[in-house]
Design an enzyme around this catalytic site. Structure first.
Site, PDB file in Angstrom:
ATOM      1  N   SER A 100       1.002  21.690 -11.087  1.00  0.00           N
ATOM      2  CA  SER A 100       0.198  21.543  -9.876  1.00  0.00           C
ATOM      3  C   SER A 100      -0.079  20.079  -9.530  1.00  0.00           C
ATOM      4  O   SER A 100       0.834  19.281  -9.409  1.00  0.00           O
ATOM      5  CB  SER A 100      -1.100  22.345 -10.044  1.00  0.00           C
ATOM      6  OG  SER A 100      -1.718  22.581  -8.800  1.00  0.00           O
ATOM      7  N   ASP A 450       2.601  27.887  -7.665  1.00  0.00           N
ATOM      8  CA  ASP A 450       1.781  27.109  -8.591  1.00  0.00           C
ATOM      9  C   ASP A 450       1.644  27.806  -9.944  1.00  0.00           C
ATOM     10  O   ASP A 450       1.143  28.924 -10.033  1.00  0.00           O
ATOM     11  CB  ASP A 450       0.402  26.927  -7.945  1.00  0.00           C
ATOM     12  CG  ASP A 450      -0.417  25.829  -8.590  1.00  0.00           C
ATOM     13  OD1 ASP A 450      -0.338  25.681  -9.813  1.00  0.00           O
ATOM     14  OD2 ASP A 450      -1.125  25.121  -7.860  1.00  0.00           O
TER      15      ASP A 450
END
Length: 595
Positions: A100, A450
């Site tokens: 991320s 993600d």
């Protein structure tokens, strides 16, 4: 632990700097290119260890993990790497794996000529960019209009040019495969960028999101095939131990179209701007994500940029813009469980006022919906809206428009929002026969997102026996419980029979609101894990200051950080390295001198 011999499924060579294979690889362990990079990196590590005066018996594999957390994680990651470099620890690191927001920092460093070799300079550039540069809406809109020409456009493209660009003040047109020239020499740690395959989730794996609406779809932490990695050489589903091989394609060809193991249509490699959005799409908070997308969509559709000025010179263009605006509102209200009927009536009025034959089917459908007696069910509303979207814009309208690319961008974004489509990527395993991942071979597209939705740190990609890591330096920038990644990883490893040191969950829970700056976990035949929570009782001093820091650096804060805030965040992250460098050196030294 020895790495098993690779089982290759093609006669062609692996891709190198001047040899970019279009083959698929099914193999255990790591690729030949990565092995070479790790060997060369080992020479650098050996020199660093000898500088400490150690009697080196072996070169330990040290991996740095940097977690997710939006811009907070990107800045903290820069601070950690800068301090690791300053004290001489980074020279002993073989891998850096990011999730991320930390990948925003990692990618940025690879686009700077001396980003990894002069981290102090890179840090200054980060501070300058965050204070002096700005998000340029017209540049973002140009990028989105170009992206909308692709058949794999998704909300990840929108996220790339809106949130990630807005927060980082940076667009990166360099591609991941361009990292090869640095990594193969071993002059920098070997980078791993982590994502997750959305479809490989617990329970209803083969159901699509459109069948049951968007929502918080937590992925199965125990499902090994869900982890998808990008390295300078290969991209694909990581090896799990000695039982399940990995499935990979050249990073250069990740996104190209394959069928039955053959490359049938080559597509340009996606750049780092897109990869950063792919890794950092932060899909855990549905309500916040929807509001963020809505706000940026409003900026794009109501700003008087060049494309919009062109569109507004045409009366029909004004109508089309207003139509797109209302369609977006309709989808947004539906997804947030609001009343769609007033928007449908307003949409009917706008369409009917044009007298255009292009809207006749759409207006007829709205009449049908509004004349229904009783409240349609959620499923009926979804079906009606899907049909309305299909009838509201067609190729004839696009061809007649003075700004077709702009309308295509709006149209595709609305449709992707309605179906909650992220990370659309051509599936290189489509109809590929020689793999254990039978579920993957059935779908033309994979949907990557993600990895923080599973574990907010890339433990599954560096744990033994995949990459034989012996020491893990885990820097956790999470917003919530700073021990959650550790507890989730222990659970993952137990389910997958992977060595991991025992974790005292009760102690971690007790200290969650005021953690220490370092936790060390050790166990037989398991890697040494050194875990560093970003905000802790050492660098913050008290629970109150820790709470204040979390509030100041919230993941979805979209306002500018002041220079003082950036400096404070850098200092907090550096302190965790500086205050514990002796422990790190000691653990690395112990392993290096072990027979």
């Amino acid at each position: 632990m020895a790495i098993p011999q690779q089982v290759a499924c093609s006669a062609k060579s692996h891709p190198g700097p001047s040899d970019e294979s279009s083959d698929i690889r099914i193999h255990f362990g790591i690729s030949d290119e990565e092995k070479a990079a790790v060997r060369n990196r080992g020479k650098q590590v050996l020199q660093a260890l000898k500088k400490l005066g150690l009697n080196v018996m072996k070169i330990p594999v040290v991996s740095v993990l940097v977690s997710g957390g939006g811009l907070r994680a990107a800045i903290a990651c820069q601070g950690v790497l800068s301090e690791l470099s300053r004290v001489g620890i980074l020279d002993m690191v073989t891998y850096v794996a990011g999730v991320s927001g930390s990948t925003w920092c990692m990618a940025s460093l690879f686009t700077q000529l001396d980003g990894w070799t002069d981290l102090e300079k890179a840090e200054k550039e980060l501070k300058r960019r965050l204070q002096e540069d700005s998000w340029d809406l017209s540049v973002a809109l140009d990028g989105l209009c170009d992206a909308a020409e692709r058949d794999d456009y998704s909300l990840t493209d929108f996220w790339s040019y809106s949130v990630v660009y807005y927060l980082t003040k940076e667009l990166l047109d360099t591609c991941p495969s361009h990292m090869r020239h640095q990594s193969v020499m071993g002059s920098v740690p070997y980078p791993i960028f982590a994502t997750i395959d959305k479809d490989l989730k617990s329970g209803e794996r083969e159901k699509t999101l459109s069948e049951h609406g968007p929502g918080l779809q937590m992925l199965d932490d125990h499902l090994p095939a869900s982890w998808f990695e990008f390295t300078p050489d290969w991209a694909g589903y990581s090896t799990l131990g000695f039982s399940t091989p990995g499935a990979y394609v050249s990073t250069t060809h990740c996104g190209s179209k394959f069928k039955g193991g053959k490359l049938i249509q080559e597509k340009p490699e996606r750049d780092f701007s897109y990869l950063r959005a792919l890794c950092g799409s932060a899909l855990a908070d549905m309500k916040t994500i929807l509001k963020t997308i809505k706000d940026f969509f409003w900026k794009f559709i109501h700003d008087s940029s060049t494309q919009l000025k062109m569109l507004l010179t045409d009366p029909e263009g004004v109508t089309l813009k207003n139509t797109m605006d209302q369609l977006f509102n309709l989808v947004y209200v539906f997804l947030t469980n609001g009343d769609c009927l007033p928007i449908m009536k307003n949409l009917h009025r706008i369409m009917a006022a044009t007298g255009s034959k292009h809207f006749s089917e759409a207006t007829a459908l709205i009449n049908k919906i509004t004349e229904l007696r009783g409240q349609p069910s959620q499923d009926q509303q979804r079906q009606f809206i899907q049909e309305l979207l299909e009838k509201s814009l067609n190729e004839d309208l696009l061809e007649q428009s003075s700004a077709p690319s702009f309308l295509k961008f709006l149209w595709k974004t609305i449709n992707c929002l309605f179906s909650w489509t992220w990370g659309t990527t051509n599936n290189f395993l489509y109809e590929y026969g020689d793999t254990e991942y039978k579920l993957l071979t059935k779908k033309k597209n994979m949907y990557l997102m993600d990895a923080g939705m599973a574990i907010n740190s890339a433990y599954p990609l560096i744990l033994p026996p995949v990459r034989n890591t012996e020491i893990i330096l885990s820097f956790d920038f999470s917003e919530g419980d700073p021990s959650e990644t550790i507890k989730a990883t222990e659970k993952y490893c137990k389910a997958c029979d992977i060595p991991f040191p025992p974790v005292d969950g009760a102690k971690l829970d007790q200290e969650a609101k005021a953690p220490s700056d370092l936790y060390i976990f050790e166990g037989e035949n398991a890697p040494v894990v050194m875990h560093f929570p970003l905000f802790n009782k050492v660098n913050c001093g008290s629970k109150e200051v820790i709470k204040q820091r979390h509030n100041t650096y919230a993941t979805f804060r979209l306002t500018k950080y002041s220079d003082a805030e950036v400096c404070q965040l850098l200092e907090d992250s550096k302190a965790n390295v500086r205050n514990n460098k002796d422990y790190i050196f000691m653990k690395i030294g112990d392993l290096a001198q072990a027979p």
